[in-house]
Structure formats: structure tokens, C-alpha cells
Design a protein around this motif. Structure first.
Motif, mmCIF file in Angstrom:
data_model
loop_
_atom_site.group_PDB
_atom_site.id
_atom_site.type_symbol
_atom_site.label_atom_id
_atom_site.label_comp_id
_atom_site.label_asym_id
_atom_site.label_seq_id
_atom_site.Cartn_x
_atom_site.Cartn_y
_atom_site.Cartn_z
ATOM 1 N N ALA A 75 0.900 -1.192 0.170
ATOM 2 C CA ALA A 75 0.047 -0.034 -0.107
ATOM 3 C C ALA A 75 0.835 1.213 0.084
ATOM 4 O O ALA A 75 0.508 2.112 -0.605
ATOM 5 C CB ALA A 75 -0.931 0.218 0.946
ATOM 6 N N LEU A 76 1.980 1.112 0.798
ATOM 7 C CA LEU A 76 2.994 2.403 0.891
ATOM 8 C C LEU A 76 3.455 2.612 -0.504
ATOM 9 O O LEU A 76 3.864 3.735 -0.974
ATOM 10 C CB LEU A 76 3.963 2.247 1.831
ATOM 11 N N PHE A 129 1.099 3.961 -2.769
ATOM 12 C CA PHE A 129 0.782 5.549 -2.503
ATOM 13 C C PHE A 129 1.869 6.605 -2.962
ATOM 14 O O PHE A 129 1.635 7.406 -3.603
ATOM 15 C CB PHE A 129 0.486 5.625 -0.698
ATOM 16 N N ARG A 130 3.130 5.872 -3.104
ATOM 17 C CA ARG A 130 4.407 6.618 -3.254
ATOM 18 C C ARG A 130 4.577 6.785 -4.830
ATOM 19 O O ARG A 130 5.440 7.323 -5.375
ATOM 20 C CB ARG A 130 5.511 6.064 -2.706
ATOM 21 N N ASN A 131 3.953 5.745 -5.475
ATOM 22 C CA ASN A 131 4.177 5.525 -7.060
ATOM 23 C C ASN A 131 3.561 6.745 -7.690
ATOM 24 O O ASN A 131 2.281 7.117 -7.507
ATOM 25 C CB ASN A 131 3.605 4.192 -7.503
ATOM 26 N N LYS A 132 4.152 7.260 -8.581
ATOM 27 C CA LYS A 132 3.645 8.623 -9.172
ATOM 28 C C LYS A 132 3.260 8.400 -10.628
ATOM 29 O O LYS A 132 3.735 7.493 -11.286
ATOM 30 C CB LYS A 132 4.969 9.627 -9.338
#
Length: 127
Positions: A120-121, A124-127
């Protein structure tokens, strides 16, 4: 696609099919229904996390969070499912000392939870 993750998932998937078939065709006459259910739980969670590994393989292999999730899921399978397989066959093998594997199962579960949180993190951080 991350080759290492796909290879790991493929091997664990093959072993999961073998474990499931072994329970259905080889162990039923030797284990109690409760022990078969324990074995099947191990197979079920192994497959849930094999699919998670295959999903991870679609992310960039250079992502450290994906690599961490890969290890968490893989070791979760080994600890969670592996301990359930051993616990289910404890009486059949005559290895009563395997009761010490009981606390290993929740460690595997915690590794699964940490793997999902890490995934999940990473998302979330994937652009």
C-alpha cells in the motif's frame, strides 16, 4: 516484470498445487478432519500470497518497497503455511515436538500484514 518475483511465485504456486492435491488424495486417510482443515488453510493462504507476488511483479524491480513486500510475502508463506503443514502432520510424523511451531504461524501472519502495508505504501508513493 520482475523475473525473480515471477520465478518465486511460480515455484511456490507449483508447491501449493502439490500440497493441495496431497491433502485431497494422500492425507485424507491419515489425518483427522481438523488436521486436514489446518493443511487447507495453509494452502489457501499460500495461494492468496502467490497472487500478491504476481501482482508485485508488475511494479518496477528497482522499487525498494516492492522488493521489501516481496520478501515479506515470501517469508510469510514459508512461516505461515509451512508451520501449518508441519502442525497438521505432527501426529502422523510422530514429531510431537512440532508443537513449538505454533508460535511461528502468527509470525508468518504478521509478515503477510507487513507485506500488504508495504505494498500500500509503495502504491501510495508511486507517481
Amino acid at each position: 516484470m520482475n523475473r525473480q518475483i515471477v520465478i518465486t511465485a511460480s515455484i511456490l504456486g507449483m508447491l501449493g498445487v502439490i500440497a493441495g492435491a496431497f491433502a485431497a488424495h494422500g492425507l485424507q486417510q491419515y489425518l483427522e478432519p481438523k488436521q486436514i482443515e489446518i493443511w487447507r488453510t495453509g494452502v489457501q493462504y499460500q495461494f492468496y500470497h502467490i497472487f500478491a507476488l504476481l501482482f508485485l511483479s508488475t511494479f518496477a524491480s528497482s522499487n525498494k518497497l516492492i522488493r521489501t513486500a516481496y520478501y515479506l510475502f515470501t517469508f510469510g508463506i514459508v512461516f505461515f503455511s509451512g508451520s501449518l503443514y508441519l502442525l497438521a502432520c505432527r501426529d502422523l510424523l510422530g514429531w510431537n515436538w512440532l508443537i513449538v511451531m505454533g508460535p511461528i504461524t502468527p509470525v508468518g501472519g504478521l509478515l503477510f500484514i507487513a507485506g500488504w502495508a508495504t505494498l500500500a505504501l509503495a502504491a501510495f508513493r508511486n507517481k
